[in-house]
Design a protein around this motif. Structure first.
Motif, PDB file in Angstrom:
ATOM      1  N   CYS A 146      36.965  33.245 -14.940  1.00 13.49           N
ATOM      2  CA  CYS A 146      35.972  33.512 -13.906  1.00 13.49           C
ATOM      3  C   CYS A 146      34.947  32.386 -13.897  1.00 13.49           C
ATOM      4  O   CYS A 146      34.410  32.003 -14.943  1.00 13.49           O
ATOM      5  CB  CYS A 146      35.280  34.851 -14.172  1.00 13.49           C
TER       6      CYS A 146
ATOM      7  N   PHE B 155      37.340  39.203 -18.569  1.00 18.10           N
ATOM      8  CA  PHE B 155      37.847  37.851 -18.392  1.00 18.10           C
ATOM      9  C   PHE B 155      38.133  37.169 -19.723  1.00 18.10           C
ATOM     10  O   PHE B 155      37.417  37.358 -20.704  1.00 18.10           O
ATOM     11  CB  PHE B 155      36.842  37.011 -17.590  1.00 18.10           C
TER      12      PHE B 155
ATOM     13  N   ALA C 245      42.083  29.959  -6.253  1.00 17.23           N
ATOM     14  CA  ALA C 245      41.312  31.077  -6.800  1.00 17.23           C
ATOM     15  C   ALA C 245      40.995  32.104  -5.726  1.00 17.23           C
ATOM     16  O   ALA C 245      40.851  31.779  -4.541  1.00 17.23           O
ATOM     17  CB  ALA C 245      40.010  30.559  -7.401  1.00 17.23           C
TER      18      ALA C 245
ATOM     19  N   ARG D  52      40.090  45.422  -9.132  1.00 15.78           N
ATOM     20  CA  ARG D  52      40.944  44.368  -9.673  1.00 15.78           C
ATOM     21  C   ARG D  52      41.464  44.707 -11.066  1.00 15.78           C
ATOM     22  O   ARG D  52      41.746  43.850 -11.859  1.00 15.78           O
ATOM     23  CB  ARG D  52      40.166  43.038  -9.706  1.00 15.78           C
TER      24      ARG D  52
ATOM     25  N   GLN E  24      47.038  30.664 -15.411  1.00 16.97           N
ATOM     26  CA  GLN E  24      46.560  32.019 -15.200  1.00 16.97           C
ATOM     27  C   GLN E  24      45.692  32.070 -13.942  1.00 16.97           C
ATOM     28  O   GLN E  24      45.259  31.048 -13.420  1.00 16.97           O
ATOM     29  CB  GLN E  24      45.766  32.497 -16.428  1.00 16.97           C
ATOM     30  N   THR E  25      45.448  33.275 -13.475  1.00 19.79           N
ATOM     31  CA  THR E  25      44.694  33.433 -12.243  1.00 19.79           C
ATOM     32  C   THR E  25      43.221  33.133 -12.464  1.00 19.79           C
ATOM     33  O   THR E  25      42.717  33.129 -13.583  1.00 19.79           O
ATOM     34  CB  THR E  25      44.845  34.863 -11.711  1.00 19.79           C
ATOM     35  N   MET E  26      42.516  32.894 -11.348  1.00 18.97           N
ATOM     36  CA  MET E  26      41.113  32.516 -11.419  1.00 18.97           C
ATOM     37  C   MET E  26      40.332  33.273 -10.358  1.00 18.97           C
ATOM     38  O   MET E  26      40.806  33.478  -9.235  1.00 18.97           O
ATOM     39  CB  MET E  26      40.944  31.011 -11.224  1.00 18.97           C
TER      40      MET E  26
ATOM     41  N   GLU F 249      42.502  36.117 -17.038  1.00 17.14           N
ATOM     42  CA  GLU F 249      41.843  35.479 -15.902  1.00 17.14           C
ATOM     43  C   GLU F 249      40.619  34.684 -16.334  1.00 17.14           C
ATOM     44  O   GLU F 249      39.904  35.070 -17.260  1.00 17.14           O
ATOM     45  CB  GLU F 249      41.434  36.552 -14.900  1.00 17.14           C
TER      46      GLU F 249
ATOM     47  N   THR G 218      44.251  42.781 -13.678  1.00 17.11           N
ATOM     48  CA  THR G 218      44.449  41.373 -13.338  1.00 17.11           C
ATOM     49  C   THR G 218      43.674  40.441 -14.239  1.00 17.11           C
ATOM     50  O   THR G 218      43.928  39.240 -14.259  1.00 17.11           O
ATOM     51  CB  THR G 218      44.017  41.093 -11.883  1.00 17.11           C
ATOM     52  N   ALA G 219      42.698  40.963 -14.978  1.00 19.26           N
ATOM     53  CA  ALA G 219      41.722  40.077 -15.600  1.00 19.26           C
ATOM     54  C   ALA G 219      41.994  39.718 -17.047  1.00 19.26           C
ATOM     55  O   ALA G 219      41.275  38.922 -17.624  1.00 19.26           O
ATOM     56  CB  ALA G 219      40.332  40.709 -15.495  1.00 19.26           C
TER      57      ALA G 219
END
Length: 354
Positions: free
Chosen positions: A76, A99, A44, A67, A14-16, A74, A70-71
């Motif tokens: 953080c 998050f 990230a 954003r 997953q995104t960071m 995500e 997107t979270a």
């Protein structure tokens, strides 16, 4: 495997987001370099919020609005100068709910007395990383959140040096005891003993990253770096009782220098440093210290610089720290793996050549 770790593992790809809360000023340039490295190797996005206090909240709130969507999955990571940054973040409405996982890496973690009440009562974080080993148990006790020791590091792989050509016998950066604070008189006293001395570097007009490269260049050109622990050289901005390593120590070792002065006492120094990493001067008196240095320089060889750099690659490189974050939070990808492999191969090659 505990359920929490399974959650982290399932979110690995997953995104960071990294939130850089560290001031863009002298003394924090090693961490600004770390943030750039972490953003690249953990793949990230990074936002920087280093203006206090109102713009900090405004920038974080704006980041949330920009954003959306997107979270949900995500992670953080806040990189904080000290515990006070955490209080500012938790005051942003809706921040935690954005998050899946929220963690903080607190650099000056020794300021336990400033851990905010907001996290003592109801902690929104899933994990803390602290740079001083003795602080980990206290942070966990105070916050009720898993806490991992993640000490200071250095970019030994790309900015370090094992070079033999070191024209300066002694270099000085940062705070020093009163007798060591004037570069002109330091230089005169050193030259009287036949020692080459380099004082403070000019930094006007340079960015934090440019300062960091300049500093690492000085370490690479010096046999010894002057530094004293906060216990030996207290100031109004150092902790009055807890001793700790700082970036000056680990960066100098990555650059091949030996740190001369009075080393901090504690578990960090015992676990991270090695015989020959420091030269104890015994006091903060300049003439006494210069005599100890003069005696030590008679037996200095380029092998000492090479050994310091090699040990820094093995123990201090930031990539090892970032791997701990990746493994703990289930983030990162190919970029970190490539760099860890490059670091490992460099160490093996150097060891084979010994």
């Amino acid at each position: 495997m505990p359920a929490a770790l399974s959650d982290f593992e399932r979110s690995r790809r997953q995104t960071m987001l990294i939130v850089n809360c560290v001031p863009d000023e002298m003394g924090w340039n090693p961490i600004q370099h770390l943030v750039v490295l972490a953003s690249r190797l953990l793949e990230a996005e990074t936002i920087t919020v280093d203006e206090y206090p109102r713009s900090f909240l405004r920038q974080l709130s704006l980041a949330l609005r920009c954003r959306r969507g997107t979270a949900a999955t995500e992670t953080c990571l806040l990189i904080c100068a000290g515990p006070g940054d955490i209080a500012r973040v938790v005051s942003v409405e809706g921040w935690r709910g954005r998050f899946r996982h929220l963690a903080a890496w607190v650099i000056d973690s020794f300021w336990l007395e400033f851990i905010p009440k907001a996290v003592r009562l109801r902690n929104p974080f899933d994990h803390y990383f602290v740079t001083r080993q003795e602080d980990a148990a206290d942070w966990k006790r105070i916050t009720g959140v898993p806490t991992t020791w993640l000490p200071w590091g250095a970019d030994a792989l790309d900015l370090g040096s094992d070079g033999a050509d070191r024209p300066w016998d002694l270099a000085r950066l940062g705070r020093q005891p009163p007798e060591w604070d004037d570069d002109a008189s330091n230089g005169d006293a050193a030259r009287a003993l036949g020692l080459g001395y380099h004082g403070r570097l000019p930094s006007d007009g340079l960015t934090a990253l440019e300062v960091q490269r300049q500093v690492m260049g000085l370490y690479a050109a010096s046999k010894y770096l002057l530094a004293f622990s906060n216990a030996a050289n207290p100031t109004r901005w150092t902790h009055p009782t807890r001793q700790y390593l700082t970036g000056r120590w680990v960066d100098a070792l990555a650059g091949g220098s030996t740190v001369a002065g009075v080393a901090p006492r504690g578990e960090d120094a015992e676990r991270l440093l090695w015989p020959g990493a420091t030269l104890e001067l015994g006091s903060v008196r300049r003439q006494e210290g210069l005599q100890v240095l003069s005696d030590a320089l008679r037996s200095w060889t380029p092998a000492k610089a090479a050994h310091n750099n090699l040990m820094a690659l093995e123990r201090l490189d930031w990539r090892w720290r970032l791997k701990v974050i990746a493994d703990t939070l289930g983030v990162g990808g190919a970029a970190l793996g490539v760099e860890i492999d490059r670091l490992t191969r460099t160490i093996e090659r150097r060891r084979a050549g010994d």
